[in-house]
Scaffold this motif. Structure first.
Motif, PDB file in Angstrom:
ATOM      1  N   ILE A 388     -24.795 -59.799  32.328  1.00  0.00           N
ATOM      2  CA  ILE A 388     -24.188 -58.461  32.215  1.00  0.00           C
ATOM      3  C   ILE A 388     -25.264 -57.398  32.035  1.00  0.00           C
ATOM      4  CG2 ILE A 388     -22.746 -57.024  30.718  1.00  0.00           C
ATOM      5  CD1 ILE A 388     -21.010 -59.477  30.217  1.00  0.00           C
ATOM      6  N   GLY A 389     -26.280 -57.756  31.241  1.00  0.00           N
ATOM      7  CA  GLY A 389     -27.371 -56.800  31.068  1.00  0.00           C
ATOM      8  C   GLY A 389     -28.115 -56.528  32.362  1.00  0.00           C
ATOM      9  N   GLN A 390     -28.348 -57.563  33.155  1.00  0.00           N
ATOM     10  CA  GLN A 390     -29.024 -57.370  34.442  1.00  0.00           C
ATOM     11  C   GLN A 390     -28.174 -56.522  35.391  1.00  0.00           C
ATOM     12  OE1 GLN A 390     -29.839 -61.318  35.804  1.00  0.00           O
ATOM     13  NE2 GLN A 390     -31.293 -61.779  34.146  1.00  0.00           N
ATOM     14  N   ILE A 391     -26.889 -56.790  35.405  1.00  0.00           N
ATOM     15  CA  ILE A 391     -26.006 -56.004  36.282  1.00  0.00           C
ATOM     16  C   ILE A 391     -25.989 -54.547  35.852  1.00  0.00           C
ATOM     17  CG2 ILE A 391     -23.605 -55.692  36.990  1.00  0.00           C
ATOM     18  CD1 ILE A 391     -23.276 -58.721  36.810  1.00  0.00           C
ATOM     19  N   ASP A 392     -25.940 -54.305  34.553  1.00  0.00           N
ATOM     20  CA  ASP A 392     -25.958 -52.922  34.066  1.00  0.00           C
ATOM     21  C   ASP A 392     -27.256 -52.213  34.439  1.00  0.00           C
ATOM     22  OD1 ASP A 392     -23.477 -53.248  32.992  1.00  0.00           O
ATOM     23  OD2 ASP A 392     -24.172 -53.665  30.940  1.00  0.00           O
ATOM     24  N   ALA A 393     -28.401 -52.957  34.362  1.00  0.00           N
ATOM     25  CA  ALA A 393     -29.685 -52.344  34.722  1.00  0.00           C
ATOM     26  C   ALA A 393     -29.719 -51.964  36.198  1.00  0.00           C
ATOM     27  CB  ALA A 393     -30.822 -53.305  34.382  1.00  0.00           C
ATOM     28  N   VAL A 394     -29.212 -52.874  37.048  1.00  0.00           N
ATOM     29  CA  VAL A 394     -29.201 -52.583  38.496  1.00  0.00           C
ATOM     30  C   VAL A 394     -28.299 -51.394  38.795  1.00  0.00           C
ATOM     31  CG1 VAL A 394     -28.547 -53.494  40.748  1.00  0.00           C
ATOM     32  CG2 VAL A 394     -29.771 -54.952  39.133  1.00  0.00           C
ATOM     33  N   MET A 395     -27.115 -51.376  38.192  1.00  0.00           N
ATOM     34  CA  MET A 395     -26.198 -50.264  38.451  1.00  0.00           C
ATOM     35  C   MET A 395     -26.748 -48.955  37.924  1.00  0.00           C
ATOM     36  SD  MET A 395     -22.477 -51.992  37.667  1.00  0.00           S
ATOM     37  CE  MET A 395     -21.673 -50.477  38.134  1.00  0.00           C
ATOM     38  N   CYS A 396     -27.409 -49.001  36.772  1.00  0.00           N
ATOM     39  CA  CYS A 396     -27.992 -47.785  36.223  1.00  0.00           C
ATOM     40  C   CYS A 396     -29.099 -47.254  37.122  1.00  0.00           C
ATOM     41  CB  CYS A 396     -28.517 -48.070  34.820  1.00  0.00           C
ATOM     42  SG  CYS A 396     -29.200 -46.611  33.982  1.00  0.00           S
ATOM     43  N   ALA A 397     -29.930 -48.204  37.644  1.00  0.00           N
ATOM     44  CA  ALA A 397     -31.017 -47.782  38.547  1.00  0.00           C
ATOM     45  C   ALA A 397     -30.448 -47.175  39.826  1.00  0.00           C
ATOM     46  CB  ALA A 397     -31.904 -48.974  38.855  1.00  0.00           C
ATOM     47  N   GLY A 398     -29.374 -47.793  40.363  1.00  0.00           N
ATOM     48  CA  GLY A 398     -28.754 -47.255  41.572  1.00  0.00           C
ATOM     49  C   GLY A 398     -28.171 -45.874  41.352  1.00  0.00           C
ATOM     50  N   MET A 399     -27.513 -45.675  40.225  1.00  0.00           N
ATOM     51  CA  MET A 399     -26.945 -44.366  39.930  1.00  0.00           C
ATOM     52  C   MET A 399     -28.033 -43.321  39.726  1.00  0.00           C
ATOM     53  SD  MET A 399     -23.891 -45.514  37.311  1.00  0.00           S
ATOM     54  CE  MET A 399     -23.459 -43.828  36.965  1.00  0.00           C
ATOM     55  N   GLN A 400     -29.184 -43.727  39.115  1.00  0.00           N
ATOM     56  CA  GLN A 400     -30.285 -42.801  38.916  1.00  0.00           C
ATOM     57  C   GLN A 400     -30.913 -42.376  40.233  1.00  0.00           C
ATOM     58  OE1 GLN A 400     -31.074 -41.478  35.988  1.00  0.00           O
ATOM     59  NE2 GLN A 400     -32.628 -40.158  36.951  1.00  0.00           N
ATOM     60  N   ALA A 401     -31.036 -43.403  41.134  1.00  0.00           N
ATOM     61  CA  ALA A 401     -31.603 -43.106  42.477  1.00  0.00           C
ATOM     62  C   ALA A 401     -30.694 -42.167  43.250  1.00  0.00           C
ATOM     63  CB  ALA A 401     -31.838 -44.410  43.222  1.00  0.00           C
ATOM     64  N   GLU A 402     -29.383 -42.385  43.153  1.00  0.00           N
ATOM     65  CA  GLU A 402     -28.444 -41.529  43.836  1.00  0.00           C
ATOM     66  C   GLU A 402     -28.479 -40.109  43.280  1.00  0.00           C
ATOM     67  OE1 GLU A 402     -23.628 -41.395  44.819  1.00  0.00           O
ATOM     68  OE2 GLU A 402     -24.509 -43.042  43.674  1.00  0.00           O
ATOM     69  N   HIS A 403     -28.654 -40.031  41.952  1.00  0.00           N
ATOM     70  CA  HIS A 403     -28.708 -38.688  41.339  1.00  0.00           C
ATOM     71  C   HIS A 403     -29.989 -37.942  41.763  1.00  0.00           C
ATOM     72  CE1 HIS A 403     -28.148 -35.588  38.336  1.00  0.00           C
ATOM     73  NE2 HIS A 403     -29.383 -35.812  37.883  1.00  0.00           N
ATOM     74  N   ASP A 404     -31.143 -38.695  41.840  1.00  0.00           N
ATOM     75  CA  ASP A 404     -32.365 -38.052  42.239  1.00  0.00           C
ATOM     76  C   ASP A 404     -32.342 -37.592  43.676  1.00  0.00           C
ATOM     77  OD1 ASP A 404     -33.276 -38.535  39.691  1.00  0.00           O
ATOM     78  OD2 ASP A 404     -34.393 -40.362  40.237  1.00  0.00           O
ATOM     79  N   SER A 405     -31.714 -38.417  44.549  1.00  0.00           N
ATOM     80  CA  SER A 405     -31.653 -38.037  45.975  1.00  0.00           C
ATOM     81  C   SER A 405     -30.713 -36.856  46.179  1.00  0.00           C
ATOM     82  CB  SER A 405     -31.185 -39.237  46.815  1.00  0.00           C
ATOM     83  OG  SER A 405     -29.876 -39.636  46.419  1.00  0.00           O
TER      84      SER A 405
END
Length: 406
Positions: A388-405
């Motif tokens: 669950i922690g790994q999934i949360d990290a991946v989703m958080c990174a994806g959301m951060q990348a989307e926000h930066d783009s």
């Protein structure tokens, strides 16, 4: 539809009358006293023959049949033949003739359609009775029954007329038709399981036939037919205070309109429920374990926990009585459905019997299995938490990348 005709010996009708705007659903022939308008009719002088038709166009038409049997006046138009038009207010399903009596010098016509029954004077076209019945669906059939009864002294025989209506709601309604001025009072009703399409009674009123929409024809017969000229013995009056007086009416069936109060049957308790009511907590737990039903066992454990009797039920057990509860706890402790209860039970067992470990091989084996199952479950839960922690990290990174783009 919409035409009324009569046929002779040939294939073509001798008379056809047209006037209805929809299908003709019912027909009756009526003979009443009246003034004849055809001079050639001598034998029937003072008697007028009429045909009465009911249609789905909501109307009832009275047709004059004078001279038809002798072939006189067949060229008269439909308007001349039609003596009266009466509006029923709903599609007419059935017609019935009420014969004349001492209180009713002229025969009347009863029409049924929708949930309404009306009584008409065919000579004047006047509606004598407008009865809004207790049917909830369309009335499909009506019939008249003569019920012969003895008077209170058992000497004279009295004939009572009953108008019976039946409809698609499966209800049979019985109305008194002795006095039309009383507006056909409701007397009794019967509920049937199927929609009714037709009803008829035998001339002596001993048999009653019901036809339903699913093709079933039911014939009912009176329990005891009263033959003509035979008087029944008057029943003895029941004395107050006797058993018969107390039990009177016990075999009477409920009417269709009666509100039936159903008495809830006392629920039979399980044996472990009875023991719980007697505060025999250990016996209740043993009885539930003997049933081998996990839901029942867990329910008993929950109830013991609410009553603060779990420690009492688990204590003071020997090897033979301790083995079933240990086996059940070891087997089902990893089931998510039972885990919240069995974790507390396992904790209690460890506290109570930690001092006797090593005295029995079977008990030690169950405690060892319990330890291994709990250890494996904890390892599985840790792995799931890491995932669950790994999934949360991946989703958080994806959301951060989307926000930066963006």
């Amino acid at each position: 539809g919409g035409s009324v005709g009569g046929s002779g010996d040939s294939a073509s009708p001798i008379l056809q009358m047209t006037g209805h705007g929809d299908s003709v659903r019912s027909m009756v022939v009526l003979r009443v006293k009246g003034t004849s308008t055809t001079s050639t009719v001598k034998k029937q002088e003072g008697i007028r023959t009429m045909a009465i038709s009911g249609s789905y166009d909501h109307t009832i038409r009275v047709w004059d049949l004078e001279g038809v049997s002798q072939g006189v006046g067949l060229d008269r138009g439909d308007q001349d033949r039609c003596m009266a038009i009466m509006d029923h207010g709903a599609p007419v399903e059935d017609l019935l003739v009420l014969p004349s009596s001492e209180s009713q010098p002229q025969p009347l016509v009863v029409s049924a359609g929708g949930t309404i029954v009306k009584v008409w004077n065919p000579l004047t076209g006047e509606c004598v009775v407008d009865l809004n019945t207790k049917h909830s669906k369309t009335i499909t059939s009506i019939c008249l029954i003569d019920i012969i009864r003895n008077d209170e002294l058992g000497k004279e025989r009295i004939s009572n007329k009953r108008l019976v209506t039946a409809g698609l709601d499966g209800l049979i309604r019985i109305h008194a038709a002795d006095d039309i001025s009383a507006n056909l009072p409701y007397l009794h009703g019967v509920k049937t399981p199927h929609p009714i399409t037709a009803i008829r009674a035998s001339p002596d009123g001993a048999r009653f036939v019901v036809g339903t929409s699913n093709g079933i024809v039911t014939v009912r017969q009176r329990a005891k037919i009263i033959p003509q000229g035979v008087s029944l013995k008057r029943k003895a009056r029941i004395q107050a205070g006797t058993y018969s007086y107390f039990m009177r009416g016990a075999d009477v069936s409920a009417d269709a309109d009666d509100h039936i109060v159903l008495l809830d049957k006392k629920r039979k308790l399980k044996s472990y429920d009875v023991m719980l009511k007697q505060f025999r907590y250990g016996d209740a737990l043993d009885e539930a374990l003997n049933g081998r039903q996990p839901d029942a066992i867990v329910a008993v454990l929950e109830e013991l926990g609410k009553r603060r009797g779990l420690t009492q039920a688990l204590s003071n057990r020997d090897e033979e009585s301790l083995e079933p509860i240990l086996s059940f706890t070891t087997k089902f402790i990893t089931k998510p459905r039972y885990s919240p209860v069995l974790i507390g039970v396992a904790d209690k067992l460890c506290d109570i019997y930690s001092g006797v470990v090593g005295q029995s091989e079977n008990i030690d084996e169950y405690f060892d299995k319990l330890r291994r199952h709990v250890k494996d479950e904890c390892r599985t839960q840790k792995s799931l938490l890491r995932l669950i922690g790994q999934i949360d990290a991946v989703m958080c990174a994806g959301m951060q990348a989307e926000h930066d783009s963006g």
